[in-house]
Design a protein around this motif. Structure first.
Motif, short mmCIF file in Angstrom:
data_model
loop_
_atom_site.label_atom_id
_atom_site.label_comp_id
_atom_site.label_asym_id
_atom_site.label_seq_id
_atom_site.Cartn_x
_atom_site.Cartn_y
_atom_site.Cartn_z
N LYS A 1 0.82 -1.22 0.00
CA LYS A 1 0.00 0.00 0.00
C LYS A 1 0.85 1.27 0.00
CE LYS A 1 -3.81 -2.26 2.44
NZ LYS A 1 -4.69 -2.26 3.65
N GLU A 2 2.16 1.13 -0.16
CA GLU A 2 3.03 2.30 -0.10
C GLU A 2 3.15 2.95 -1.47
OE1 GLU A 2 3.50 3.31 2.65
OE2 GLU A 2 3.88 1.71 4.08
N GLU A 3 2.49 4.07 -1.62
CA GLU A 3 2.38 4.75 -2.93
C GLU A 3 3.72 5.16 -3.51
OE1 GLU A 3 0.43 8.88 -4.73
OE2 GLU A 3 0.01 8.25 -2.67
N ASN A 4 4.61 5.68 -2.66
CA ASN A 4 5.87 6.22 -3.17
C ASN A 4 6.93 5.15 -3.40
OD1 ASN A 4 5.03 9.12 -2.92
ND2 ASN A 4 4.82 8.49 -0.78
N LEU A 5 7.08 4.25 -2.45
CA LEU A 5 8.07 3.19 -2.60
C LEU A 5 7.73 2.24 -3.74
CD1 LEU A 5 8.89 2.30 1.13
CD2 LEU A 5 10.25 3.67 -0.47
N ILE B 1 9.35 5.70 5.98
CA ILE B 1 10.28 5.66 4.84
C ILE B 1 9.54 6.03 3.56
CG2 ILE B 1 11.74 4.16 3.43
CD1 ILE B 1 12.45 2.62 5.95
N ASP B 2 8.33 5.53 3.39
CA ASP B 2 7.54 5.88 2.21
C ASP B 2 7.34 7.38 2.13
OD1 ASP B 2 5.68 4.87 -0.04
OD2 ASP B 2 4.37 6.19 1.12
N TRP B 3 7.06 8.00 3.27
CA TRP B 3 6.86 9.46 3.30
C TRP B 3 8.13 10.19 2.90
CZ3 TRP B 3 9.08 13.09 6.81
CH2 TRP B 3 8.58 14.41 6.66
N LEU B 4 9.30 9.70 3.32
CA LEU B 4 10.55 10.35 2.95
C LEU B 4 10.70 10.42 1.43
CD1 LEU B 4 13.17 8.86 5.45
CD2 LEU B 4 12.21 11.17 5.47
N TYR B 5 10.13 9.45 0.71
CA TYR B 5 10.22 9.42 -0.75
C TYR B 5 9.04 10.10 -1.43
CZ TYR B 5 14.33 6.47 -0.48
OH TYR B 5 15.60 6.01 -0.24
#
Length: 582
Positions: free
Chosen positions: A127-131, A370-374
């Motif tokens: 479910k991690e949109e960025n990663l 971590i996903d947010w960092l990206y």
């Protein structure tokens, strides 16, 4: 009884107010993080890139708390004089950190995975949109785990070709000096690095005192970035087209490989250069005991005249105040040099990767972080006190019909470099520099664009360029008879060497070599510093001979043999990357 109930209620209210807890009737005031993650956490971040340690403060801390209901406790190996011992102690304890930022090569990721210190993020990534955009990069980095799974995410993932320099305006490595004093000295010609010493001596004599009335030195050294050698000497090696990898210097264009411990190696010559500088009184006498942060503060104060990297001197010293006085740092041309530049890395950099600790209390929250960092928001909030990314929207910059523009606050932070710049309470309070992310982590390449097509690197914006036309830049271009940027000019003059961005990382040493390597590493570092501060040429040579003979006795040749094999493999990968580049 009524009185007792009132007293108990009063005590509960007092405790909640003092501790910051939320009562049921205040749910409308909960942050995004509190709603999603009810339990507040303090998480440990083991970070080999960080230059400070302790609790994250200020505006970045508020961002993290509001979004994840947690705070970051940074454990920095750079700020730790016994970093390797700290790492081994934490490993032995069974927990390295909730978040880990370190290299994946040299068997480190494999070692951490085998010991259960790193989490397989596979079940949490769906479910991690960025990663999810970086599945290939995660897979390429996770190969170093020697186990199936998604173990680590690389840094500085680029959208651009591997053979183009990743730097924007200046090479990563270029001799950078106080241009105002160089101008005052008459722009003397610099044919070789050695020509710099009498020039810097003259500049130091003219400099007087720093802003705070401290002594000024051409060089101020620091040792907390030392790896297999003295890092500051290695930075000088990078001015001549060689990159130090383990104990070997590699020329990425020719494939030439030389041990740093050859009697007449370029590394030894750079130690001698610093030795000569010290004999001339050009080296800060506090160099042997200070760290990067101390040198950075001296750079800001005008107590240092030479910067090993353009980003350091220019970002720290070239404030509006100094530029108004026509003072500032700029890079210079050495005619026989070839400055190392780093190519864009579409697969990211494995030497600084981020992962989740194997026994963290809330794995999903760590992966979410971590996903947010990206994400666009996370990336823009990363960086260092000297700038890098553009900072939080509406604090340092804003969108307009004419493109992205710095806010008045952003101008003070990035252009004026105002000291003790206070951040509005709504963004977290304290000062700008106190609140900058202590992670010192770059999720994606600075040249990348966000989902709206706006660059993360504010210095590429027209708004920034229009506001920063300065006398130093104009005089630099006038002197070199060009309208190009420094990196474009040096490229035109064939003075740069680009290391293509690739997914290469070296394998671990065999067990029987590890102890030898560590002993050799310490020997080289210790003797390198002693050589720089030797009292005379005779002592310098004696120390050099002692270092070389000690290395032979330790079994250095066995280590270098492996280093050269690794360097040869790396060169083949670099050569292939250059051949397939568009």
């Amino acid at each position: 009884m009524r009185k007792n109930i009132l007293q108990i209620t009063s005590i509960i209210l007092s405790v909640c107010i003092l501790s910051g807890c939320r009562l049921p009737f205040r749910t409308d005031n909960l942050t995004e993080g509190e709603r999603k993650y009810p339990e507040f956490l303090t998480i440990d971040v083991y970070d080999t890139q960080a230059n400070t340690q302790g609790l994250q403060r200020g505006w970045f801390a508020k961002k993290v708390r509001d979004k994840f209901n947690m705070q970051l406790n940074i454990i920095s190996s750079n700020a730790d004089l016994i970093s390797e011992a700290t790492y081994e102690t934490m490993r032995a304890s069974g927990k390295l950190g909730d978040i880990i930022i370190t290299n994946v090569d040299r068997g480190r990721l494999s070692e951490l995975v085998k010991e259960g210190l790193v989490l397989d993020m596979s079940p949490y990534l769906e479910k991690e949109e960025n990663l999810s955009r970086y599945k290939e990069q995660i897979a390429a980095t996770s190969v170093f785990a020697d186990a199936e799974g998604s173990w680590a995410v690389p840094s500085e993932i680029s959208e651009f070709p591997a053979t183009e320099p990743s730097e924007n305006n200046e090479p990563t490595n270029a001799p950078t000096i106080r241009w105002d004093l160089y101008k005052k000295a008459g722009y003397p010609k610099i044919t070789t690095l050695e020509d710099m010493l009498p020039i810097l001596k003259n500049m130091q004599d003219m400099a007087g005192k720093s802003d705070s009335d401290k002594d000024v030195y051409a060089f101020s050294l620091f040792g907390d970035w030392d790896g297999g050698a003295m890092q500051n000497a290695g930075a000088l090696v990078s001015l001549y087209g060689y990159d130090i990898q383990d104990f070997v210097m590699l020329n990425p264009e020719t494939g030439d490989m030389v041990s740093i411990a050859e009697p007449d190696s370029l590394y030894i010559k750079m130690l001698h250069f610093l030795f000569e500088a010290n004999r001339m009184g050009l080296v800060d006498p506090e160099s042997q005991t200070q760290n990067y942060e101390t040198v950075a503060s001296k750079m800001k104060d005008g107590a240092v005249l030479y910067s090993f990297w353009p980003w350091m001197g220019e970002s720290l010293y070239n404030s509006d105040e100094h530029l108004a006085e026509k003072k500032g740092f700029a890079s210079v041309q050495i005619e026989d040099a070839s400055y190392i530049c780093w190519g864009n890395d579409p697969d990211g950099k494995q030497n600084s990767s981020i992962m989740v600790g194997g026994n963290t209390k809330d794995p999903q929250r760590m992966v979410d972080f971590i996903d947010w960092l990206y994400s666009d928001e996370g990336t823009e909030c990363c960086g260092s006190p000297t700038g890098d990314y553009r900072g939080p929207q509406n604090l340092t910059w804003t969108k307009t019909e004419d493109g992205a523009k710095l806010t008045p606050f952003g101008e003070q932070a990035f252009i004026s470099m105002a000291k003790d710049l206070e951040v509005p309470e709504e963004f977290g309070g304290e000062t700008w520099s106190e609140g900058v992310s202590a992670l010192n982590y770059k999720p994606v390449d600075l040249k990348n664009y966000d989902s709206d097509g706006i660059g993360f690197y504010y210095q590429n914006w027209e708004d920034y360029k229009n506001k920063t036309t300065q006398s130093i830049t104009e005089d630099w271009q006038k002197h070199y008879k060009t309208d190009l940027s420094p990196i474009q000019y040096f490229d035109e003059k064939d003075l740069i060497t680009v290391i293509p961005g690739t997914e290469w990382a070296s394998e671990d040493y065999p067990e029987y070599i590890k102890t030898i390597e560590q002993q050799c590493r310490q020997t080289i570092k210790d003797y390198s510093w002693k050589m720089v501060f030797a009292k005379d040429e005779e002592e310098f040579n004696k120390l050099k001979e002692t270092m070389l003979s000690t290395l032979v006795r330790l079994g250095f040749d066995e280590v270098v043999k492996i280093n050269k094999e690794n360097a040869a493999q790396r060169y083949e990968i670099l050569k292939k990357a250059a051949e397939v580049a568009p």
